[in-house]
Design a protein around this motif. Structure first.
Motif, short mmCIF file in Angstrom:
data_model
loop_
_atom_site.label_atom_id
_atom_site.label_comp_id
_atom_site.label_asym_id
_atom_site.label_seq_id
_atom_site.Cartn_x
_atom_site.Cartn_y
_atom_site.Cartn_z
N ASP A 27 -53.92 13.58 -26.44
CA ASP A 27 -53.09 14.61 -27.30
C ASP A 27 -52.18 15.33 -26.05
OD1 ASP A 27 -54.48 14.55 -29.68
OD2 ASP A 27 -55.89 16.09 -29.19
N PRO A 28 -51.04 15.68 -26.62
CA PRO A 28 -50.23 16.42 -25.53
C PRO A 28 -50.72 17.77 -24.97
CG PRO A 28 -49.30 16.94 -27.71
CD PRO A 28 -50.53 15.80 -27.93
N ILE A 29 -50.16 18.00 -23.63
CA ILE A 29 -50.36 19.26 -23.21
C ILE A 29 -49.06 19.95 -23.38
CG2 ILE A 29 -50.80 20.25 -20.87
CD1 ILE A 29 -52.11 17.89 -19.85
N VAL A 30 -49.25 21.35 -23.99
CA VAL A 30 -48.21 22.06 -24.18
C VAL A 30 -48.30 23.31 -22.89
CG1 VAL A 30 -46.79 23.57 -25.50
CG2 VAL A 30 -48.10 21.66 -26.38
N VAL A 31 -47.09 23.19 -22.10
CA VAL A 31 -46.89 24.28 -21.21
C VAL A 31 -46.14 25.62 -21.74
CG1 VAL A 31 -46.19 24.72 -18.83
CG2 VAL A 31 -47.14 22.41 -19.39
N THR A 32 -46.56 26.53 -21.75
CA THR A 32 -45.71 27.61 -22.23
C THR A 32 -45.88 28.86 -21.50
OG1 THR A 32 -45.04 28.75 -24.40
CG2 THR A 32 -47.22 28.30 -23.85
N ASN A 33 -45.27 30.19 -21.96
CA ASN A 33 -45.42 31.49 -21.31
C ASN A 33 -46.76 31.98 -22.09
OD1 ASN A 33 -43.23 31.01 -19.62
ND2 ASN A 33 -41.97 32.33 -21.02
N ARG A 34 -47.44 32.89 -21.40
CA ARG A 34 -48.31 33.68 -22.00
C ARG A 34 -47.91 34.44 -23.12
NH1 ARG A 34 -52.11 37.19 -18.14
NH2 ARG A 34 -52.89 34.92 -18.18
N GLU A 35 -46.82 34.85 -23.05
CA GLU A 35 -46.35 35.69 -24.18
C GLU A 35 -45.97 34.89 -25.48
OE1 GLU A 35 -44.20 35.55 -21.38
OE2 GLU A 35 -45.27 37.20 -20.50
N TYR A 36 -45.82 33.53 -25.50
CA TYR A 36 -45.46 32.69 -26.56
C TYR A 36 -46.61 31.97 -26.93
CZ TYR A 36 -40.60 33.08 -24.69
OH TYR A 36 -39.65 33.57 -24.11
N ARG A 37 -47.92 32.13 -26.34
CA ARG A 37 -48.74 31.27 -26.65
C ARG A 37 -49.40 31.29 -28.22
NH1 ARG A 37 -51.11 35.86 -24.63
NH2 ARG A 37 -53.17 36.61 -25.50
N LEU A 38 -49.38 32.48 -28.74
CA LEU A 38 -49.97 32.58 -30.29
C LEU A 38 -48.77 31.80 -31.31
CD1 LEU A 38 -51.21 36.17 -30.14
CD2 LEU A 38 -52.34 33.72 -29.88
N VAL A 39 -47.44 32.29 -30.86
CA VAL A 39 -46.52 31.60 -31.94
C VAL A 39 -46.37 30.17 -31.63
CG1 VAL A 39 -44.50 32.16 -30.17
CG2 VAL A 39 -44.18 31.98 -32.84
N VAL A 40 -46.60 29.54 -30.45
CA VAL A 40 -46.44 28.27 -29.91
C VAL A 40 -47.76 27.66 -30.74
CG1 VAL A 40 -46.99 26.45 -28.25
CG2 VAL A 40 -45.38 28.10 -27.96
N ALA A 41 -48.74 28.12 -30.87
CA ALA A 41 -50.06 27.60 -31.51
C ALA A 41 -49.91 27.58 -33.08
CB ALA A 41 -51.25 28.41 -31.02
N GLU A 42 -49.14 28.51 -33.33
CA GLU A 42 -48.90 28.87 -34.94
C GLU A 42 -47.88 27.64 -35.45
OE1 GLU A 42 -46.83 31.85 -38.08
OE2 GLU A 42 -47.43 32.58 -36.16
N GLN A 43 -46.89 27.35 -34.62
CA GLN A 43 -45.58 26.36 -34.91
C GLN A 43 -46.24 25.14 -34.78
OE1 GLN A 43 -41.98 26.97 -33.12
NE2 GLN A 43 -41.82 28.85 -33.95
N LEU A 44 -47.00 24.82 -33.83
CA LEU A 44 -47.78 23.40 -33.89
C LEU A 44 -48.87 23.19 -34.78
CD1 LEU A 44 -48.36 23.02 -29.98
CD2 LEU A 44 -46.54 22.10 -31.34
N ARG A 45 -49.60 24.22 -35.27
CA ARG A 45 -50.43 24.13 -36.47
C ARG A 45 -49.81 23.69 -37.97
NH1 ARG A 45 -53.21 28.16 -34.31
NH2 ARG A 45 -52.10 29.69 -35.27
N ASP A 46 -48.39 24.44 -37.96
CA ASP A 46 -47.61 24.24 -39.05
C ASP A 46 -47.19 22.83 -39.19
OD1 ASP A 46 -47.82 26.76 -39.81
OD2 ASP A 46 -45.97 27.50 -38.88
N VAL A 47 -47.07 22.02 -38.14
CA VAL A 47 -46.54 20.59 -38.33
C VAL A 47 -47.61 19.68 -38.00
CG1 VAL A 47 -44.15 21.29 -37.83
CG2 VAL A 47 -45.73 20.67 -35.88
N GLY A 48 -48.80 20.18 -38.04
CA GLY A 48 -50.10 19.21 -38.11
C GLY A 48 -50.94 19.01 -36.70
N PHE A 49 -50.52 19.66 -35.74
CA PHE A 49 -51.24 19.70 -34.46
C PHE A 49 -52.45 20.88 -34.62
CE2 PHE A 49 -47.73 17.25 -33.27
CZ PHE A 49 -48.31 16.26 -32.56
N ALA A 50 -53.36 20.47 -34.86
CA ALA A 50 -54.51 21.35 -35.28
C ALA A 50 -54.99 22.14 -34.02
CB ALA A 50 -55.48 20.89 -35.82
N ARG A 51 -55.01 21.77 -32.67
CA ARG A 51 -55.54 22.23 -31.57
C ARG A 51 -54.65 23.18 -30.96
NH1 ARG A 51 -58.25 16.93 -28.71
NH2 ARG A 51 -58.99 16.06 -30.74
#
Length: 85
Positions: A61-85
């Motif tokens: 699975d890919p590792i996503v590197v992001t800022n602390r401020e974006y972690r929740l919206v990044v997780a939400e956007q990835l879930r929306d396209v089928g990445f459940a983790r």
């Protein structure tokens, strides 16, 4: 005897300060989180490109590197396209 080839580790870089595309992007909504081309954000489009590769047996699975401020919206956007983790 050769050891098995180590898998390629996909890494998605999704950080940044969100100032270069101002006024579209802001500190709380960087360009990778925006729908600039099409109905999905740049982050979602990148993740969706990996779906074809993700089914390969050795590709983790890919590792996503992001800022602390974006972690929740990044997780939400990835879930929306089928990445459940």
């Amino acid at each position: 005897m050769q050891s098995p080839a180590s898998p390629i580790q996909p890494v998605i870089l999704a950080g940044g300060s969100g100032v270069r595309l101002w006024p579209a992007s802001r500190r709380d909504r960087s360009k990778q989180l925006l729908n600039l081309v099409g109905e999905h954000s740049l982050l979602q489009q990148t993740a969706m490109r990996l779906h074809g590769f993700a089914s390969a047996p050795l590709l983790p699975d890919p590792i996503v590197v992001t800022n602390r401020e974006y972690r929740l919206v990044v997780a939400e956007q990835l879930r929306d396209v089928g990445f459940a983790r």
